[in-house]
Scaffold this motif. Structure first.
Motif, short mmCIF file in Angstrom:
data_model
loop_
_atom_site.label_atom_id
_atom_site.label_comp_id
_atom_site.label_asym_id
_atom_site.label_seq_id
_atom_site.Cartn_x
_atom_site.Cartn_y
_atom_site.Cartn_z
N MET A 168 0.25 7.05 16.24
CA MET A 168 -0.26 6.12 15.47
C MET A 168 -0.85 6.76 14.27
SD MET A 168 -0.16 3.44 17.66
CE MET A 168 -0.53 2.81 19.10
N ILE A 169 -0.28 6.24 13.01
CA ILE A 169 -0.59 6.59 11.83
C ILE A 169 -1.34 5.54 10.99
CG2 ILE A 169 0.46 7.70 9.88
CD1 ILE A 169 2.67 8.76 11.57
N ILE A 170 -2.44 5.82 10.22
CA ILE A 170 -3.02 5.04 9.42
C ILE A 170 -1.88 4.54 8.41
CG2 ILE A 170 -5.05 6.12 9.54
CD1 ILE A 170 -4.75 7.26 6.83
N ASN A 171 -1.78 3.16 7.89
CA ASN A 171 -1.31 2.79 7.02
C ASN A 171 -2.29 3.07 5.59
OD1 ASN A 171 -0.26 1.20 4.76
ND2 ASN A 171 1.11 0.20 6.16
N LYS A 172 -1.70 3.95 4.64
CA LYS A 172 -2.63 4.14 3.51
C LYS A 172 -2.97 3.17 2.71
CE LYS A 172 -1.99 8.17 1.61
NZ LYS A 172 -3.19 9.25 1.67
N SER A 173 -1.95 2.17 2.58
CA SER A 173 -2.08 1.00 1.75
C SER A 173 -2.53 -0.23 2.70
CB SER A 173 -1.24 0.68 0.74
OG SER A 173 -0.91 1.67 0.08
N PRO A 174 -3.67 -0.20 3.24
CA PRO A 174 -3.81 -1.38 4.37
C PRO A 174 -3.81 -2.93 3.92
CG PRO A 174 -5.84 -0.39 4.01
CD PRO A 174 -4.89 0.25 3.14
N LEU A 175 -3.09 -3.66 4.80
CA LEU A 175 -3.29 -5.10 4.40
C LEU A 175 -4.46 -5.91 5.11
CD1 LEU A 175 0.50 -6.04 5.28
CD2 LEU A 175 -0.61 -6.39 3.17
N THR A 176 -4.95 -5.12 6.36
CA THR A 176 -5.78 -5.60 7.25
C THR A 176 -6.81 -4.37 7.58
OG1 THR A 176 -5.13 -5.62 9.32
CG2 THR A 176 -4.66 -7.64 7.83
N LYS A 177 -7.82 -4.79 8.29
CA LYS A 177 -8.66 -3.58 8.79
C LYS A 177 -7.67 -3.03 10.13
CE LYS A 177 -12.51 -5.04 11.36
NZ LYS A 177 -13.89 -5.30 11.38
N TYR A 178 -7.74 -1.92 10.39
CA TYR A 178 -7.01 -1.42 11.54
C TYR A 178 -5.64 -1.34 11.27
CZ TYR A 178 -11.53 -2.65 13.95
OH TYR A 178 -12.78 -2.85 14.22
N HIS A 231 9.29 2.44 12.33
CA HIS A 231 7.65 2.23 12.46
C HIS A 231 7.76 0.55 12.56
CE1 HIS A 231 8.53 1.63 8.17
NE2 HIS A 231 7.67 0.78 8.18
N PHE A 232 6.56 0.41 13.36
CA PHE A 232 6.03 -0.99 13.53
C PHE A 232 4.68 -1.02 12.83
CE2 PHE A 232 9.39 0.09 16.54
CZ PHE A 232 10.00 -1.50 16.73
N HIS A 233 4.17 -2.00 12.74
CA HIS A 233 2.78 -2.41 12.20
C HIS A 233 1.76 -3.05 13.19
CE1 HIS A 233 4.14 -1.69 7.74
NE2 HIS A 233 5.11 -2.18 8.29
N ILE A 234 0.64 -2.32 13.39
CA ILE A 234 -0.55 -3.13 14.00
C ILE A 234 -1.55 -3.66 12.88
CG2 ILE A 234 -2.79 -2.88 15.40
CD1 ILE A 234 -1.20 -0.47 16.92
N VAL A 235 -1.81 -5.03 13.05
CA VAL A 235 -2.63 -5.46 11.83
C VAL A 235 -3.60 -6.33 12.78
CG1 VAL A 235 -1.14 -5.60 10.03
CG2 VAL A 235 -1.15 -7.51 11.44
N HIS A 236 -4.78 -6.51 12.00
CA HIS A 236 -5.78 -7.37 12.68
C HIS A 236 -6.11 -8.84 12.01
CE1 HIS A 236 -10.15 -8.19 13.45
NE2 HIS A 236 -9.87 -7.99 14.55
N ILE A 237 -5.81 -9.76 12.48
CA ILE A 237 -5.89 -10.98 11.71
C ILE A 237 -6.19 -12.12 12.74
CG2 ILE A 237 -4.41 -13.03 10.54
CD1 ILE A 237 -2.11 -10.77 10.30
N PRO A 238 -7.60 -12.11 12.53
CA PRO A 238 -8.51 -12.93 13.36
C PRO A 238 -8.35 -14.64 13.08
CG PRO A 238 -9.93 -11.90 11.47
CD PRO A 238 -8.78 -11.48 11.52
N HIS A 239 -7.61 -14.79 11.72
CA HIS A 239 -7.48 -16.14 11.73
C HIS A 239 -6.56 -17.02 12.24
CE1 HIS A 239 -9.63 -14.96 7.99
NE2 HIS A 239 -8.77 -14.13 7.80
N ASP A 240 -6.50 -18.22 12.49
CA ASP A 240 -5.62 -19.06 13.20
C ASP A 240 -4.42 -19.22 12.35
OD1 ASP A 240 -4.99 -20.25 15.48
OD2 ASP A 240 -5.66 -22.21 14.71
#
Length: 398
Positions: A168-178, A231-240
């Motif tokens: 599990m590696i950070i995305n250095k240019s994040p789209l979202t938190k986490y 690689h795959f991406h984990i993103v945090h998107i709380p919006h509907d």
């Protein structure tokens, strides 16, 4: 700033020392380290950070145990969130600091596309690699995840069943938190083509966490992938999102669907229910992998999006198929990857944020999609319903 990072790395390397010796150092330390002009960090703070990190990652490689994500996935996610937030505070580790509150709006219209400002990503992210094929070769001289700084690897999950591991590696240019990269079997130099093992891990990880805002995505070559290392991406998107409210229509078997004809875009959706046994989940993932392999073999770029249903306990795996192959990204343009396909659009400037319309989004996605789904729908039916058809062993020509 470089001296700060060296100090942090040294602390990480030394986290094999017992925590009581660290506590002794904490009491004695009054040294302060200055990084840049704005950030002041005491050695005590850094040592406390190292204690937390050391507790989350074993001091030496433990004996491997069977990967039972049923009991461990939520623990992994919780630890990942803590580690990500800690690392995000280290100056210079990320390409930019993601603002906690970001400007965004829901586009007027029927479908609920959400746009959000992320100007620094287009300016400061690593230049995307051109990946010329859906069956690419690994090029070790290019950037790959063997080359990331040790600080960027948040955790390593051992998979005893497959004799492999997932970083599990950070995305250095994040789209979202986490925003995190799931990188399976990094040392094996797998290209950006989804494997059965990787799909299985991603589905089981998502199936066993309890956070509807955590989503998982994948871009194939030609569909906005920017690094040719699996690689795959984990993103945090709380919006509907648009995709959260689409109506599904049966396509094949009792678990594969397509979007209803009233939807402005198309997709194939695999549904994994909370009642499914381990064997059933394996069968569903295997059929999904057969589809992605066929897409690659027939030169059809694709995106995946794995998310919890907002209306049931089901897990949904969406497959988006594209007729047009994108070789390189225009970092200032409206690109379409898995995020945009599901209705979440990070944009590079405030003017685009205000001027973007629902019609523009729909037309762009429809243009990329073309007529790719006609053959994909038939292939899914063939996979699920079985049967032998010689036509499927021939290459598709679009």
């Amino acid at each position: 700033m470089s001296s700060f990072l060296r100090t942090a790395r040294q602390i990480f390397r030394r986290n094999r020392f017992a925590s009581h010796s660290l506590s002794k150092n904490l009491k004695k330390s009054t040294v302060k380290i200055i990084a840049g002009n704005r950030h002041f960090y005491s050695l005590a703070t850094l040592l406390q950070f190292a204690v937390v990190v050391g507790a989350m990652e074993p001091k030496k490689r433990p004996k491997k145990v069977s990967m039972s994500l049923e009991s461990k996935a939520q623990h992994y996610l919780n630890a990942l969130k803590v580690r990500w937030m800690q690392l995000h505070e280290i100056p210079g580790l990320f390409a930019y600091q993601l603002q906690e509150s970001r400007q965004g709006r829901k586009l007027p219209g029927k479908y609920g596309f959400y746009v959000e400002l992320n100007a620094e990503r287009s300016l400061k992210r690593r230049v995307p690699q051109p990946i010329e094929s859906l069956s690419p070769t690994f090029k070790p001289q290019q950037f790959n995840f063997n080359k990331v700084d040790a600080l960027e690897v948040m955790m390593t999950i051992d998979k005893e069943k497959d004799k492999a591991e997932v970083q599990m590696i950070i995305n250095k240019s994040p789209l979202t938190k986490y925003h995190t990269l799931i990188c399976p079997d990094v040392k094996n130099n797998l290209v950006q083509r989804a494997t059965l093992s990787a799909l299985s891990f991603c589905v089981n990880f998502m199936r066993n966490i309890d956070d509807g805002a955590v989503r998982l995505g994948y871009n194939s070559p030609g569909a906005l992938a920017s690094v040719n290392h699996l690689h795959f991406h984990i993103v945090h998107i709380p919006h509907d999102l648009y995709i959260d409210n689409v109506e599904l229509q049966p396509l094949a078997g009792d678990y594969v669907y397509r979007l209803s004809p009233e939807s402005p875009t198309e997709a194939i959706c695999y549904v994994i229910t909370a009642r499914d046994t381990e064997r059933v989940v394996r069968e569903k993932v295997a059929s999904l992998h057969r589809l992605t392999e066929w897409l690659c073999d027939n030169h059809l770029p694709h995106n995946l999006f794995i998310t919890h249903s907002h209306h049931s306990d089901d897990l949904r795996v969406f497959v988006f198929v594209r007729a047009k192959y994108c070789v390189t990204k225009d970092l200032t343009a409206f690109n379409v990857g898995f995020c945009e396909m599901v209705g979440f659009l990070p944009l590079s400037d405030a003017e685009k944020l205000q001027s973007m319309t629902e019609q523009t989004v729909v037309e762009r996605i429809q243009d990329i999609t073309g007529n790719a789904y006609e053959s994909a729908y038939e292939k899914v039916k063939h996979i699920i319903n079985g049967g032998v058809d010689a036509a499927w062993f021939q290459s598709l020509v679009i």
